[in-house]
Design a protein around this motif. Sequence first.
Motif, PDB file in Angstrom:
ATOM      1  N   ILE A  60       0.843  -1.203   0.000  1.00 26.36           N
ATOM      2  CA  ILE A  60       0.000   0.000   0.000  1.00 26.36           C
ATOM      3  C   ILE A  60       0.874   1.247   0.000  1.00 26.36           C
ATOM      4  O   ILE A  60       0.623   2.195  -0.752  1.00 26.36           O
ATOM      5  CB  ILE A  60      -0.984  -0.017   1.187  1.00 26.36           C
ATOM      6  CG1 ILE A  60      -2.061  -1.082   0.944  1.00 26.36           C
ATOM      7  CG2 ILE A  60      -1.605   1.362   1.417  1.00 26.36           C
ATOM      8  CD1 ILE A  60      -2.954  -1.361   2.141  1.00 26.36           C
ATOM      9  N   GLN A  64       0.735   3.796  -3.070  1.00 23.95           N
ATOM     10  CA  GLN A  64       0.329   5.187  -2.826  1.00 23.95           C
ATOM     11  C   GLN A  64       1.344   6.147  -3.442  1.00 23.95           C
ATOM     12  O   GLN A  64       0.977   7.155  -4.047  1.00 23.95           O
ATOM     13  CB  GLN A  64       0.195   5.462  -1.326  1.00 23.95           C
ATOM     14  CG  GLN A  64      -1.023   4.856  -0.695  1.00 23.95           C
ATOM     15  CD  GLN A  64      -1.022   4.993   0.825  1.00 23.95           C
ATOM     16  OE1 GLN A  64       0.025   5.093   1.454  1.00 23.95           O
ATOM     17  NE2 GLN A  64      -2.209   4.977   1.410  1.00 23.95           N
ATOM     18  N   TYR A  90      -5.719  -2.548  -0.994  1.00 26.55           N
ATOM     19  CA  TYR A  90      -6.675  -2.137   0.038  1.00 26.55           C
ATOM     20  C   TYR A  90      -7.723  -3.229   0.263  1.00 26.55           C
ATOM     21  O   TYR A  90      -8.102  -3.516   1.398  1.00 26.55           O
ATOM     22  CB  TYR A  90      -7.390  -0.842  -0.349  1.00 26.55           C
ATOM     23  CG  TYR A  90      -6.633   0.430  -0.063  1.00 26.55           C
ATOM     24  CD1 TYR A  90      -6.031   0.663   1.169  1.00 26.55           C
ATOM     25  CD2 TYR A  90      -6.555   1.436  -1.022  1.00 26.55           C
ATOM     26  CE1 TYR A  90      -5.363   1.857   1.432  1.00 26.55           C
ATOM     27  CE2 TYR A  90      -5.894   2.628  -0.768  1.00 26.55           C
ATOM     28  CZ  TYR A  90      -5.302   2.833   0.455  1.00 26.55           C
ATOM     29  OH  TYR A  90      -4.650   4.002   0.722  1.00 26.55           O
ATOM     30  N   HIS A  91      -8.195  -3.797  -0.829  1.00 23.16           N
ATOM     31  CA  HIS A  91      -9.213  -4.856  -0.754  1.00 23.16           C
ATOM     32  C   HIS A  91      -8.683  -6.022   0.082  1.00 23.16           C
ATOM     33  O   HIS A  91      -9.366  -6.511   0.978  1.00 23.16           O
ATOM     34  CB  HIS A  91      -9.558  -5.309  -2.168  1.00 23.16           C
ATOM     35  CG  HIS A  91     -10.842  -6.042  -2.291  1.00 23.16           C
ATOM     36  ND1 HIS A  91     -11.647  -5.916  -3.394  1.00 23.16           N
ATOM     37  CD2 HIS A  91     -11.458  -6.939  -1.499  1.00 23.16           C
ATOM     38  CE1 HIS A  91     -12.708  -6.684  -3.251  1.00 23.16           C
ATOM     39  NE2 HIS A  91     -12.612  -7.325  -2.102  1.00 23.16           N
ATOM     40  N   PHE A  93      -6.455  -5.922   2.278  1.00 21.19           N
ATOM     41  CA  PHE A  93      -6.244  -5.443   3.642  1.00 21.19           C
ATOM     42  C   PHE A  93      -7.572  -5.245   4.384  1.00 21.19           C
ATOM     43  O   PHE A  93      -7.585  -4.960   5.571  1.00 21.19           O
ATOM     44  CB  PHE A  93      -5.440  -4.138   3.609  1.00 21.19           C
ATOM     45  CG  PHE A  93      -4.836  -3.740   4.924  1.00 21.19           C
ATOM     46  CD1 PHE A  93      -3.916  -4.554   5.565  1.00 21.19           C
ATOM     47  CD2 PHE A  93      -5.182  -2.542   5.520  1.00 21.19           C
ATOM     48  CE1 PHE A  93      -3.350  -4.177   6.783  1.00 21.19           C
ATOM     49  CE2 PHE A  93      -4.623  -2.153   6.735  1.00 21.19           C
ATOM     50  CZ  PHE A  93      -3.705  -2.977   7.369  1.00 21.19           C
ATOM     51  N   GLY A  94      -8.686  -5.395   3.650  1.00 20.48           N
ATOM     52  CA  GLY A  94     -10.001  -5.255   4.270  1.00 20.48           C
ATOM     53  C   GLY A  94     -10.543  -3.842   4.284  1.00 20.48           C
ATOM     54  O   GLY A  94     -11.551  -3.563   4.928  1.00 20.48           O
ATOM     55  N   LYS A  95      -9.900  -2.945   3.566  1.00 20.58           N
ATOM     56  CA  LYS A  95     -10.346  -1.549   3.476  1.00 20.58           C
ATOM     57  C   LYS A  95     -11.178  -1.392   2.203  1.00 20.58           C
ATOM     58  O   LYS A  95     -10.718  -0.860   1.189  1.00 20.58           O
ATOM     59  CB  LYS A  95      -9.155  -0.591   3.457  1.00 20.58           C
ATOM     60  CG  LYS A  95      -8.254  -0.694   4.662  1.00 20.58           C
ATOM     61  CD  LYS A  95      -8.922  -0.105   5.867  1.00 20.58           C
ATOM     62  CE  LYS A  95      -7.975  -0.065   7.044  1.00 20.58           C
ATOM     63  NZ  LYS A  95      -8.626   0.390   8.251  1.00 20.58           N
ATOM     64  N   GLU A  97     -13.905   0.393   1.387  1.00 22.23           N
ATOM     65  CA  GLU A  97     -14.262   1.732   0.896  1.00 22.23           C
ATOM     66  C   GLU A  97     -13.098   2.354   0.123  1.00 22.23           C
ATOM     67  O   GLU A  97     -13.292   2.945  -0.931  1.00 22.23           O
ATOM     68  CB  GLU A  97     -14.711   2.642   2.046  1.00 22.23           C
ATOM     69  CG  GLU A  97     -16.079   2.316   2.590  1.00 22.23           C
ATOM     70  CD  GLU A  97     -17.174   2.305   1.525  1.00 22.23           C
ATOM     71  OE1 GLU A  97     -17.243   3.247   0.707  1.00 22.23           O
ATOM     72  OE2 GLU A  97     -17.973   1.346   1.521  1.00 22.23           O
ATOM     73  N   ALA A  98     -11.897   2.231   0.661  1.00 21.59           N
ATOM     74  CA  ALA A  98     -10.710   2.759  -0.026  1.00 21.59           C
ATOM     75  C   ALA A  98     -10.502   2.004  -1.345  1.00 21.59           C
ATOM     76  O   ALA A  98     -10.159   2.616  -2.365  1.00 21.59           O
ATOM     77  CB  ALA A  98      -9.473   2.638   0.859  1.00 21.59           C
ATOM     78  N   GLU A 133     -19.103  -7.004   0.202  1.00 22.92           N
ATOM     79  CA  GLU A 133     -19.956  -6.242   1.115  1.00 22.92           C
ATOM     80  C   GLU A 133     -21.387  -6.782   1.137  1.00 22.92           C
ATOM     81  O   GLU A 133     -22.272  -6.172   1.711  1.00 22.92           O
ATOM     82  CB  GLU A 133     -19.971  -4.768   0.717  1.00 22.92           C
ATOM     83  CG  GLU A 133     -18.663  -4.062   0.978  1.00 22.92           C
ATOM     84  CD  GLU A 133     -18.723  -2.583   0.661  1.00 22.92           C
ATOM     85  OE1 GLU A 133     -19.323  -2.204  -0.378  1.00 22.92           O
ATOM     86  OE2 GLU A 133     -18.171  -1.802   1.452  1.00 22.92           O
TER      87      GLU A 133
END
Length: 186
Positions: A60, A64, A90-91, A93-95, A97-98, A133
Amino acid sequence: PIPPIPNSTHDPNSTQFKIQHPNSTPNSTHRAAGDIAGEARHIGNLGVFLRNQGGIVEAIECLQEAVRLSRSLGDLDFLASDLANLGVAYHLFGKLEAAKDCYAQSLEIALVLDDLSRRAMAQGYLAFAHFDEHEFLRAHSELTQALETARNSFGPSHDFTIKLQRKIVEVCKKLGGEKRSHLNIK
């Protein structure tokens, strides 16, 4: 020290091969030469490598930085890829929304560039996030669009096309218990 890669005889701490983290003090060869585009590619590739090796946090950080550099250069082609790759990290990592934000930005750029392959990937990844989700109706709609785009871009037997087809089957199983009216089936 860098942990060894499983089943590898390579010593990751040898001086023959070192991975430089973008936030480390020594500058990369690209940075030293003033090649910002080359540095962005190097960092983006490193991020994908780290992600694939399970170093999600480090991936990440790299991705970034690759997004920041690609954006500063105005390089939409690489920016779309960097955003999609950052979204996957991010996906994982469980994030979610990001991840969805990155996928949506990548899709927007793919549409501007009229790039079918990037469009299919961004649409598919966005659908995968909605699936995770439990937004199955939305995932189904997005997967259907992504599958059509993937077939036109990659062909019917491409790995990503097949992955989309399998995910649609999974979504349909999840939707099996829902009322038919939600699916607009008459």
